[in-house]
Design a protein around this motif. Structure first.
Motif, short mmCIF file in Angstrom:
data_model
loop_
_atom_site.label_atom_id
_atom_site.label_comp_id
_atom_site.label_asym_id
_atom_site.label_seq_id
_atom_site.Cartn_x
_atom_site.Cartn_y
_atom_site.Cartn_z
N ILE A 1 0.83 -1.22 0.00
CA ILE A 1 0.00 0.00 0.00
C ILE A 1 0.86 1.26 0.00
CG2 ILE A 1 -1.79 1.25 1.24
CD1 ILE A 1 -2.79 -1.36 0.06
N ALA A 2 1.94 1.25 0.78
CA ALA A 2 2.73 2.47 0.96
C ALA A 2 3.36 2.96 -0.35
CB ALA A 2 3.82 2.23 2.01
N SER A 3 3.63 2.05 -1.29
CA SER A 3 4.32 2.45 -2.51
C SER A 3 3.40 2.53 -3.72
CB SER A 3 5.46 1.46 -2.81
OG SER A 3 4.95 0.18 -3.13
N LEU A 4 2.08 2.52 -3.52
CA LEU A 4 1.17 2.58 -4.65
C LEU A 4 1.34 3.90 -5.40
CD1 LEU A 4 -2.18 1.11 -3.24
CD2 LEU A 4 -0.37 -0.06 -4.50
N PRO A 5 1.53 3.87 -6.72
CA PRO A 5 1.69 5.12 -7.48
C PRO A 5 0.34 5.77 -7.76
CG PRO A 5 1.83 3.25 -8.97
CD PRO A 5 1.68 2.67 -7.57
N ALA A 6 0.37 7.06 -8.01
CA ALA A 6 -0.86 7.78 -8.37
C ALA A 6 -1.26 7.44 -9.80
CB ALA A 6 -0.63 9.28 -8.23
N PRO A 7 -2.54 7.57 -10.12
CA PRO A 7 -2.96 7.36 -11.51
C PRO A 7 -2.22 8.31 -12.45
CG PRO A 7 -4.87 7.49 -10.05
CD PRO A 7 -3.68 7.88 -9.24
N ILE A 8 -1.93 7.82 -13.64
CA ILE A 8 -1.30 8.67 -14.66
C ILE A 8 -2.42 9.43 -15.38
CG2 ILE A 8 0.11 8.70 -16.74
CD1 ILE A 8 1.43 6.14 -15.78
N VAL A 9 -2.49 10.75 -15.14
CA VAL A 9 -3.57 11.57 -15.68
C VAL A 9 -3.08 12.31 -16.92
CG1 VAL A 9 -5.22 13.40 -15.17
CG2 VAL A 9 -4.49 11.85 -13.35
N PRO A 10 -3.72 12.11 -18.06
CA PRO A 10 -3.26 12.79 -19.28
C PRO A 10 -3.60 14.27 -19.25
CG PRO A 10 -5.29 11.59 -19.71
CD PRO A 10 -4.88 11.24 -18.31
N ASP A 11 -2.84 15.06 -20.03
CA ASP A 11 -3.13 16.48 -20.16
C ASP A 11 -4.42 16.66 -20.96
OD1 ASP A 11 -0.83 17.15 -18.80
OD2 ASP A 11 0.39 17.20 -20.62
N SER A 12 -5.18 17.69 -20.60
CA SER A 12 -6.44 17.93 -21.28
C SER A 12 -6.74 19.42 -21.26
CB SER A 12 -7.57 17.16 -20.58
OG SER A 12 -8.83 17.52 -21.11
N SER A 13 -7.34 19.89 -22.38
CA SER A 13 -7.79 21.28 -22.44
C SER A 13 -9.15 21.46 -21.78
CB SER A 13 -7.85 21.74 -23.90
OG SER A 13 -8.76 20.92 -24.64
N ALA A 14 -9.82 20.34 -21.45
CA ALA A 14 -11.15 20.42 -20.85
C ALA A 14 -11.08 20.73 -19.36
CB ALA A 14 -11.91 19.12 -21.07
N PHE A 15 -9.97 20.37 -18.71
CA PHE A 15 -9.86 20.56 -17.26
C PHE A 15 -8.48 21.10 -16.91
CE2 PHE A 15 -12.94 17.08 -17.56
CZ PHE A 15 -13.92 17.49 -16.67
N ASP A 16 -8.44 21.84 -15.82
CA ASP A 16 -7.20 22.04 -15.07
C ASP A 16 -7.24 21.02 -13.94
OD1 ASP A 16 -6.28 24.11 -16.62
OD2 ASP A 16 -7.18 25.67 -15.36
N ILE A 17 -6.28 20.08 -13.93
CA ILE A 17 -6.23 19.03 -12.91
C ILE A 17 -4.94 19.22 -12.11
CG2 ILE A 17 -6.22 16.54 -12.48
CD1 ILE A 17 -7.60 16.14 -15.15
N PHE A 18 -5.11 19.53 -10.83
CA PHE A 18 -3.96 19.81 -9.99
C PHE A 18 -3.44 18.53 -9.34
CE2 PHE A 18 -6.47 23.83 -9.83
CZ PHE A 18 -5.62 24.57 -10.62
N PRO A 19 -2.13 18.46 -9.00
CA PRO A 19 -1.57 17.26 -8.36
C PRO A 19 -2.35 16.89 -7.10
CG PRO A 19 0.18 18.75 -9.03
CD PRO A 19 -1.11 19.49 -9.25
#
Length: 441
Positions: free
Chosen positions: A301-319
């Motif tokens: 559990i401790a080393s689970l990576p975050a989802p890989i979120v693609p860049d998009s012009s539809a949203f600003d997605i912050f870390p």
């Protein structure tokens, strides 16, 4: 400091115990527990519990001597004194009633013979693993236990266990693994059945390891030294005290590479499921939305990576903000890890979040890759009605936060220029005043 006696009404299968409770002590004193006629000493165990009292850490110890009855009957434990350091503690003794047994007790679990040589005296040190073959990144449990049969003829006591264990673990721990230590803080005697014979297990160390690469895991043999007491040659005379060593067999765990995949060396390994939450299903352009992607299951559990979120012009997605909970229960490491995102829509439309949030992992039980994908759809339309609910440019705490609410037509006040102007006016007034006075004369 106090003496605690175990239950005085026991069956033949149950041990009798005498425990000494020592407050605020970090040293391990050697205590000569009394002999009980009709009983055989079976060794001592020590538990250490740190507690906070008045902001200070106080260490309490419980040193327990275990006895087993030789046959049913009623026995008298005479009053006795125990010397602990410079302190003498007194007990009035008790009457112990030992009832006949009725065969193996149902609450004594049967156990397979551990990976260790059971010698003729039926006391051995065992090193065992839960799996002999794992995928890279898959967890396996390692246990180190000491077993002693009820028929063992001598008393055994652990000797300087903590220093021995520190040196032992330096040799035992594989360097190419992530370790999740169960954290055994005390030695608890646990009755088990091995080949239909009663043993007492003392679990010394247990951890779950996750291989970080494809190198095979080698667990070398390790040794542990105990103190053994032999009966006195003469009644009431001193007992013979010897050091005896016990050694485990070396073990190995085969590490199998994951099947070919574009993310073969990046995915987590385990059994997982998705729990997600969206703060609102519909939003206006510029209106912030909180989205939580929670991964729940068994694995590292401790080393689970975050989802890989693609860049998009539809949203600003912050870390994302990350938070995790890890549970270590026996041979299983489980828990959950949260990834909480802030989304700011920039276009009207209907957007399935599964196109943005997906998480690939490898399931070692089904031996295949799988994907956790968001099931939410966010509808975006119109402009934000509440200015305080709008985020345009930056993360919280950025120097650009709220920049869109500042009017460029308003000129900021420059205090330095204002001070310079005031000083100049004062100087001009003083010069004019001096000239007026000079002219009057």
């Amino acid at each position: 400091m106090a003496i605690e006696l175990g239950s005085s009404d026991i069956s033949i299968e149950r041990p009798f115990t005498i425990a000494v409770v020592i407050q605020n002590s970090e040293t391990r004193p050697v205590i000569d527990f009394p002999a009980i006629k009709g009983f055989t000493k079976k060794g001592t165990s020590t538990s250490v519990t740190p507690i906070e009292i008045g902001g200070k850490s106080v260490v309490s110890q419980v040193i327990t001597q275990t006895y087993t009855a030789q046959r049913p009957g009623q026995y008298r434990l005479l009053p006795f004194n125990l010397t602990v350091g410079e302190t003498v503690v007194h007990s009035e003794g008790t009457i112990i009633t030992v009832r006949p047994g009725a065969g193996p007790l149902p609450d004594i679990p049967p156990a397979e013979a551990p990976a260790g040589a059971i010698n003729k005296n039926d006391a051995f040190l065992s090193l065992s693993t839960s799996k002999s073959r794992v995928f890279a990144g898959e967890g396996f449990s390692v246990k180190l236990s000491f077993f002693v049969a009820e028929s063992y003829p001598f008393e055994l006591t652990f000797y300087e266990l903590e220093p021995q264990l520190q040196l032992l673990l330096k040799t035992l721990r594989p360097v190419n693994c992530w370790e999740e230590n169960t954290g055994i803080s005390e030695l608890k005697p646990v009755p088990v059945l091995i080949r239909n014979r009663r043993y007492t297990e003392y679990r010394i160390y247990q951890a779950t390891f996750f291989p970080l690469n494809r190198q095979p895991i080698r667990l070398p043999s390790v040794s542990l030294k105990l103190v053994q007491f032999r009966p006195s040659a003469t009644p009431g005379g001193p007992r013979r005290r010897d050091f005896v060593g016990f050694t485990t067999r070396p073990l190995s765990v085969e590490v199998v590479p994951l099947p070919l995949h574009p993310l073969q060396d990046q995915v987590a390994v385990g059994q997982y499921r998705l729990i997600e939450n969206l703060s609102r299903r519909a939003a206006a352009i510029g209106q912030s939305v909180r989205y939580t992607f929670r991964i729940v299951g068994e694995g590292n559990i401790a080393s689970l990576p975050a989802p890989i979120v693609p860049d998009s012009s539809a949203f600003d997605i912050f870390p994302p903000e990350q938070k995790e909970v890890v549970n270590r229960m026996g041979e299983i490491v489980s828990g959950h890890k949260n990834f909480q995102y802030t989304l700011v829509p920039q276009q009207d439309g209907s957007f399935p979040l599964g196109s943005f949030f997906r998480w690939v992992y490898f399931d070692p039980v089904r031996e295949r890759y799988d994907t956790l994908r968001s099931g939410y759809t966010l509808r975006v339309g119109g402009a934000a009605s509440a200015p305080g609910d709008t985020i345009r440019v930056s993360l919280p705490g950025s120097i650009y936060t709220g920049i869109e609410q500042i009017s460029s037509s308003e000129q900021p006040i420059n205090l330095q220029q204002m001070m310079r102007l005031a000083v100049n006016i004062v100087l001009i007034v003083m010069i004019l005043g001096m000239m007026y006075l000079f002219w009057k004369k």
